[in-house]
Design a protein around this motif. Sequence first.
Motif, PDB file in Angstrom:
ATOM      1  N   GLY A 323       0.768  -1.379  -0.090  1.00  0.00           N
ATOM      2  CA  GLY A 323       0.118  -0.145   0.030  1.00  0.00           C
ATOM      3  C   GLY A 323       0.885   1.422   0.090  1.00  0.00           C
ATOM      4  O   GLY A 323       0.422   2.141  -0.590  1.00  0.00           O
ATOM      5  N   TYR A 324       2.247   1.119   0.497  1.00  0.00           N
ATOM      6  CA  TYR A 324       3.082   2.167   0.456  1.00  0.00           C
ATOM      7  C   TYR A 324       4.150   2.098  -0.488  1.00  0.00           C
ATOM      8  O   TYR A 324       4.709   1.154  -0.734  1.00  0.00           O
ATOM      9  CB  TYR A 324       3.367   2.458   1.711  1.00  0.00           C
ATOM     10  CG  TYR A 324       4.684   3.062   1.642  1.00  0.00           C
ATOM     11  CD1 TYR A 324       4.447   4.797   2.046  1.00  0.00           C
ATOM     12  CD2 TYR A 324       5.622   3.127   1.431  1.00  0.00           C
ATOM     13  CE1 TYR A 324       4.787   5.773   2.572  1.00  0.00           C
ATOM     14  CE2 TYR A 324       7.066   4.810   1.986  1.00  0.00           C
ATOM     15  CZ  TYR A 324       5.958   5.702   1.947  1.00  0.00           C
ATOM     16  OH  TYR A 324       7.629   6.789   2.407  1.00  0.00           O
ATOM     17  N   LEU A 325       4.325   3.146  -1.560  1.00  0.00           N
ATOM     18  CA  LEU A 325       4.183   2.175  -2.785  1.00  0.00           C
ATOM     19  C   LEU A 325       5.866   3.839  -3.270  1.00  0.00           C
ATOM     20  O   LEU A 325       5.998   4.061  -4.015  1.00  0.00           O
ATOM     21  CB  LEU A 325       3.965   2.618  -3.702  1.00  0.00           C
ATOM     22  CG  LEU A 325       2.790   1.203  -3.857  1.00  0.00           C
ATOM     23  CD1 LEU A 325       1.960   1.562  -4.940  1.00  0.00           C
ATOM     24  CD2 LEU A 325       3.547  -0.165  -3.892  1.00  0.00           C
ATOM     25  N   ARG A 326       6.345   4.355  -2.360  1.00  0.00           N
ATOM     26  CA  ARG A 326       7.512   5.365  -2.450  1.00  0.00           C
ATOM     27  C   ARG A 326       8.406   4.884  -2.847  1.00  0.00           C
ATOM     28  O   ARG A 326       9.342   5.570  -4.661  1.00  0.00           O
ATOM     29  CB  ARG A 326       7.468   5.897  -0.685  1.00  0.00           C
ATOM     30  CG  ARG A 326       8.408   7.346  -1.299  1.00  0.00           C
ATOM     31  CD  ARG A 326       8.533   8.003  -2.431  1.00  0.00           C
ATOM     32  NE  ARG A 326       9.222   9.375  -2.005  1.00  0.00           N
ATOM     33  CZ  ARG A 326       9.949  10.304  -1.981  1.00  0.00           C
ATOM     34  NH1 ARG A 326       9.205  10.766  -0.358  1.00  0.00           N
ATOM     35  NH2 ARG A 326      10.954  11.196  -1.776  1.00  0.00           N
ATOM     36  N   GLU A 327       8.990   3.881  -2.722  1.00  0.00           N
ATOM     37  CA  GLU A 327      10.317   2.881  -3.196  1.00  0.00           C
ATOM     38  C   GLU A 327      10.399   2.697  -4.473  1.00  0.00           C
ATOM     39  O   GLU A 327      11.047   2.925  -5.659  1.00  0.00           O
ATOM     40  CB  GLU A 327      10.864   2.032  -2.324  1.00  0.00           C
ATOM     41  CG  GLU A 327      12.267   1.225  -2.545  1.00  0.00           C
ATOM     42  CD  GLU A 327      12.191   0.038  -1.482  1.00  0.00           C
ATOM     43  OE1 GLU A 327      13.300  -1.237  -2.264  1.00  0.00           O
ATOM     44  OE2 GLU A 327      12.583   0.328  -0.696  1.00  0.00           O
ATOM     45  N   GLU A 328       8.927   2.538  -5.108  1.00  0.00           N
ATOM     46  CA  GLU A 328       9.200   1.714  -5.913  1.00  0.00           C
ATOM     47  C   GLU A 328       8.511   2.822  -7.484  1.00  0.00           C
ATOM     48  O   GLU A 328       8.834   3.000  -7.737  1.00  0.00           O
ATOM     49  CB  GLU A 328       7.105   1.238  -6.487  1.00  0.00           C
ATOM     50  CG  GLU A 328       7.279  -0.968  -6.105  1.00  0.00           C
ATOM     51  CD  GLU A 328       7.333  -0.134  -4.009  1.00  0.00           C
ATOM     52  OE1 GLU A 328       7.454  -1.719  -3.861  1.00  0.00           O
ATOM     53  OE2 GLU A 328       7.038   0.774  -3.059  1.00  0.00           O
ATOM     54  N   ILE A 329       7.596   3.987  -6.287  1.00  0.00           N
ATOM     55  CA  ILE A 329       7.103   5.301  -7.421  1.00  0.00           C
ATOM     56  C   ILE A 329       9.183   5.837  -7.474  1.00  0.00           C
ATOM     57  O   ILE A 329       9.329   6.154  -9.059  1.00  0.00           O
ATOM     58  CB  ILE A 329       6.741   6.352  -6.197  1.00  0.00           C
ATOM     59  CG1 ILE A 329       5.787   5.632  -6.549  1.00  0.00           C
ATOM     60  CG2 ILE A 329       6.510   7.645  -7.383  1.00  0.00           C
ATOM     61  CD1 ILE A 329       4.566   6.558  -5.588  1.00  0.00           C
ATOM     62  N   GLU A 330       9.932   6.426  -6.859  1.00  0.00           N
ATOM     63  CA  GLU A 330      11.721   6.353  -6.823  1.00  0.00           C
ATOM     64  C   GLU A 330      12.170   5.513  -8.621  1.00  0.00           C
ATOM     65  O   GLU A 330      12.679   6.127  -8.933  1.00  0.00           O
ATOM     66  CB  GLU A 330      11.786   6.633  -6.136  1.00  0.00           C
ATOM     67  CG  GLU A 330      11.254   7.307  -5.236  1.00  0.00           C
ATOM     68  CD  GLU A 330      11.599   8.809  -5.854  1.00  0.00           C
ATOM     69  OE1 GLU A 330      11.780   9.338  -6.000  1.00  0.00           O
ATOM     70  OE2 GLU A 330      10.285   9.455  -4.959  1.00  0.00           O
ATOM     71  N   GLU A 331      11.725   4.473  -8.436  1.00  0.00           N
ATOM     72  CA  GLU A 331      12.650   3.457  -8.959  1.00  0.00           C
ATOM     73  C   GLU A 331      12.196   3.466 -10.262  1.00  0.00           C
ATOM     74  O   GLU A 331      12.883   3.167 -11.470  1.00  0.00           O
ATOM     75  CB  GLU A 331      12.293   1.958  -8.765  1.00  0.00           C
ATOM     76  CG  GLU A 331      13.055   1.694  -7.069  1.00  0.00           C
ATOM     77  CD  GLU A 331      13.090  -0.380  -6.586  1.00  0.00           C
ATOM     78  OE1 GLU A 331      11.795  -0.856  -7.489  1.00  0.00           O
ATOM     79  OE2 GLU A 331      13.277  -0.901  -6.299  1.00  0.00           O
TER      80      GLU A 331
END
Length: 442
Positions: A323-331
């Motif tokens: 549900g928390y996707l900050r890392e995926e967004i940065e990738e």
Amino acid sequence: MKYKNDEFQKHLRVFEDRSEYFTDENNVEMFPEGVISAEAKKRIKKVRNAFENSFLDKLIIDLSSGKESVDVAAISEAASISVNGLVDSLTSEVGRALIGLSVMQLCVKSIEPSQNIRLHKGSSNRASFSWVEGISMRTLDKKHVTPTLRKYDLLRLNADGFMMTRSLAENYPYTFLYKAYLRGAREQWLTLVEEVEKKNTSAIETLKYLLSRLINAASEFVDTANVLLDLAHKYVTINSDKKSISSVLRQHSENSDYAARLLEINMHSLMQTASESGAFGVAEVKPLSQMRSANKKHGNIGDIELLEDGQIIESWDAKYGKGYLREEIEEAVEKLQHHEFVDTVGFVTNVHIERTEEISKRIFEIEQLYSITLKVLSYDDWVEMVFRRALEVGTVSEEELAQKWFITYCEYLSQKRRQNAPIDEPCLGWINSLTSIIKIAQ
């Protein structure tokens, strides 16, 4: 020595006591002939013990049940193409011996990496032909490999084994210069041997890939898949609304092994169905990537992508249980510099979205910086969006789209649409679980 066109050509030199394989001007492999060495005996014992302890049986069982998966990123492109060529060449008349031999060679190399799989004869009998560092592949075949492949109906072979084929028993190492006439995917088999011996590909992952392809081609799999497809066609005549179809597919992923992979397959099958209805104009859905393939290596942004003139214009990434996707967004942002035509990048999750102020702010910054649309959607909202886009075109009704989506998903798992979804994980477990869900839902 001069060669044709003054260029080096691979060649094999055969002497009274050895063979020398020249792969290029700077590399030569030496194969001394004679009674097997003490080190070779140790390697043979290790390989034999592994087979006797059910090495191949366990691997087939674990792959079939989903306990084992294939790391395709560890498999070279040449090896992957070769495996596909071997399996695709399989008919009732040809191809079986080379596939069986490939399974055995990959088993040997996986168990004992230092054993050369070009050398198919090894003996302590001075009257018999043998390489000093060879291994008796005929013995391993008859005692272990053929019986196991027959046991699981992965390859229909003569009980005496594939190594009884005279063309595989020539006293020359298995190289591109092996001259015996062979029926089946000869070039693919020899390429596979080269890739393994040159350490370009992982032997164990390539073995798992080959076994997975065989499992998906086995008669039991085909029969079970046909049962699923028959049930699916009957099911959609009664339950053809979007909500029912979406619910069943979501239930399937959440109650099966490798649920994250099934979410990808689910989403891809809907995008493919929508594309076939004309929802995306001239843009095409890129074929589904193999499980655990490296995105950076393959130039992907997400799991499902729309291409226009070969360029990614839209990308969606399935994020099961996140549900928390900050890392995926940065990738994803790191990849954008290589894809200048992207218009939309999105993430889809099956759980509650944690849209903190921090993430919302970052999404706004990225959209402004790269002139793209960045979305984070729930699975249900994403399904609604795709349906809306397809229905706006006016070539398909909601009911027709839902029906086609469900059938496409089932065809993906049944290996009927490998041009769209080359799924190389053994799908038998997934098919059985979906069959059970349909039967309960009817």
